[in-house]
Design a protein around this motif. Sequence first.
Motif, short mmCIF file in Angstrom:
data_model
loop_
_atom_site.label_atom_id
_atom_site.label_comp_id
_atom_site.label_asym_id
_atom_site.label_seq_id
_atom_site.Cartn_x
_atom_site.Cartn_y
_atom_site.Cartn_z
N LEU A 11 7.56 -53.58 -8.42
CA LEU A 11 7.09 -53.18 -9.44
C LEU A 11 5.90 -53.81 -9.87
N VAL A 12 4.87 -52.81 -10.61
CA VAL A 12 3.76 -53.39 -11.21
C VAL A 12 3.38 -52.58 -12.21
N GLN A 13 2.48 -52.87 -13.08
CA GLN A 13 2.42 -52.71 -14.23
C GLN A 13 1.02 -51.70 -14.46
N ALA A 14 0.99 -50.66 -14.32
CA ALA A 14 -0.34 -49.01 -14.68
C ALA A 14 -1.84 -50.40 -14.79
N GLY A 15 -2.18 -50.69 -13.53
CA GLY A 15 -3.58 -51.03 -14.32
C GLY A 15 -3.71 -52.24 -13.02
N THR A 85 -5.74 -50.77 -9.40
CA THR A 85 -6.09 -49.66 -10.06
C THR A 85 -4.74 -48.85 -9.81
N LEU A 86 -3.37 -49.19 -9.96
CA LEU A 86 -2.38 -48.77 -10.13
C LEU A 86 -1.86 -47.73 -10.96
N LYS A 87 -1.65 -46.56 -10.87
CA LYS A 87 -1.03 -45.48 -11.57
C LYS A 87 0.20 -45.04 -11.88
N THR A 125 6.71 -49.00 -7.35
CA THR A 125 6.83 -48.71 -9.23
C THR A 125 5.72 -49.24 -9.36
N VAL A 126 5.74 -47.65 -10.75
CA VAL A 126 4.42 -48.16 -11.19
C VAL A 126 4.17 -48.12 -13.10
N SER A 127 4.11 -48.92 -13.45
CA SER A 127 4.92 -48.86 -15.05
C SER A 127 3.39 -48.43 -16.00
#
Length: 128
Positions: A11-15, A85-87, A125-127
């Motif tokens: 799990l990673v945050q957007a960006g 730069t995940l979305k 998973t990108v939050s």
Amino acid sequence: QVQLVESGGGLVQAGGALRISCVASGRTFRSYAMGWFRQAPGKEREFVAAIRWSGGSTEYADSVKGRFTISRDSTKNTVYLQMNTLKPEDTAVYYCAAADTYYSQNYYYTRRNGYDYWGQGTQVTVSS
């Protein structure tokens, strides 16, 4: 038989960024190319990136160009996918695949039927 094992999802945050790996093992492992595909809930499995073992030429889906980088370490039979730069729309199960067939054109390594072996997948998973 060839086994492909993915790891590194999470799990990673957007960006944010994440690197996932795929280790190939089993009989004398020799393939011509490795690919990453992904499948989001309710959607078809889609191409993400591919790389040839020899020469290292790559292909990317338009949706990830400039953000994702595929690389390989032949000494470890390992392929990596660096995702920056995940979305939220990158959220999916990511699958590693190996191609036993040689194609002169990289196009064929962007197609699911260009591959002979598949891993079990790793969830990304990108939050927002």
